[in-house]
Design a protein around this motif. Structure first.
Motif, PDB file in Angstrom:
ATOM      1  N   GLU A 150      -2.404  10.160  28.958  1.00 22.12           N
ATOM      2  CA  GLU A 150      -1.503   9.243  28.310  1.00 22.12           C
ATOM      3  C   GLU A 150      -2.524   8.340  27.390  1.00 22.12           C
ATOM      4  O   GLU A 150      -2.229   8.384  26.203  1.00 22.12           O
ATOM      5  N   THR A 153      -3.632  10.112  24.396  1.00 23.39           N
ATOM      6  CA  THR A 153      -2.515  10.529  23.576  1.00 23.39           C
ATOM      7  C   THR A 153      -2.407  12.217  23.544  1.00 23.39           C
ATOM      8  O   THR A 153      -1.931  12.802  22.731  1.00 23.39           O
ATOM      9  N   ARG A 156       3.068  12.684  26.426  1.00 23.44           N
ATOM     10  CA  ARG A 156       3.877  11.457  26.248  1.00 23.44           C
ATOM     11  C   ARG A 156       4.909  11.505  27.421  1.00 23.44           C
ATOM     12  O   ARG A 156       5.326  12.615  27.982  1.00 23.44           O
ATOM     13  N   TYR A 167       7.065  14.255  31.652  1.00 22.05           N
ATOM     14  CA  TYR A 167       6.130  14.515  30.692  1.00 22.05           C
ATOM     15  C   TYR A 167       5.879  15.656  30.005  1.00 22.05           C
ATOM     16  O   TYR A 167       6.274  16.551  30.395  1.00 22.05           O
TER      17      TYR A 167
END
Length: 260
Positions: A150, A153, A156, A167
């Protein structure tokens, strides 16, 4: 797979082929194996530069020993059968190969395993407990991997109808990865161009750096343009398969309904 599992002699032949600079396909032909078998074997055991036959054979034996099925904990869910008629062994091998390639790109092993698990699920997302069960690791290990991914990035989180956190790996992550590569190339090009002023225009070292800068500028621009043009491909949905049209039933001349 032709010939069953790789033997120690097979691995020695792979090592000799790599030392001679042979391509994976050529080594595979000498072993009468698929190229993918040799590729997976090498990438999972140190890569072309670090492959050692004895170490690879020992590591494979250890992995085989660890895979012996153990009695599942009381209350644990049984592993789901493979859907769409997939070969479970082929799926597992492909998942390992994909993980190895991700690791070769610089992503740590556990993070690579989580990424690949999310990419290969038909559901499109997994909960932390589902990841832990699939990867056979502790929830704490999954949580650490998720936190790292996360922060980069790469994944998410979203909530489903039961308010559980799931996820997801967005398709756009591949575009963002290309964009990050472009930024890195641009930065390297600017750094090389700064060296021209430091070393003095026209000097051999400065000329070399100027050529490097122009090369990086060209590659960065080309990569950025290609990524932007191809971005929509990441969101292409498969066209629905048309249902077969039923063939008309031939009329029976003797049928009273067909008579005038």
């Amino acid at each position: 797979m032709p010939g069953g599992r790789l033997t120690q002699q097979d691995r020695q032949q792979i090592a000799l082929g790599l030392a001679d600079g042979l391509a994976y396909a050529e080594i595979a032909r000498g072993l009468d194996r698929p190229t993918s078998t040799v590729t997976r074997e090498v990438m999972r055991n140190g890569g072309p530069a670090g492959y050692r036959a004895d170490l690879a054979h020992r590591a494979t034996e250890q992995r085989t020993h660890r895979r012996k099925p153990a009695a599942p904990p009381r209350g644990a869910a049984e592993p789901a059968p493979q859907s769409h008629g997939r070969d479970p062994e082929a799926v597992r091998a492909y998942e390992e190969l994909f993980t190895t390639v991700m690791m070769q790109s610089g992503l740590p092993k556990m993070m690579s395993r989580v990424m690949v698990a999310l990419l290969l699920t038909d559901a499109g997302s997994l909960t932390a407990s589902e990841l832990a069960r699939h990867l056979q690791v502790s929830p704490a290990t999954v949580s650490k991997s998720i936190a790292f991914l996360e922060s980069q990035t790469l994944i998410r989180r979203e909530r489903d109808e039961r308010r559980r956190e799931r996820y997801v790996v967005d398709a756009d992550v591949w575009y963002q990865s290309m964009a990050a590569s472009v930024r890195s190339l641009v930065d390297q090009g600017e750094l090389a161009r700064q060296g021209v002023g430091v070393l003095g225009p026209g000097t051999p070292a400065a000329v070399r750096l100027e050529n490097v800068a122009r090369f990086l500028d060209f590659v960065a621009e080309s990569l950025a343009r290609a990524a932007e043009q191809a971005r929509e491909v990441l969101y292409t949905k498969p066209e629905p398969t048309p249902e077969p049209t039923p063939e008309p039933t031939p009329h029976d001349p003797a049928d009273p309904d067909d008579r005038a």
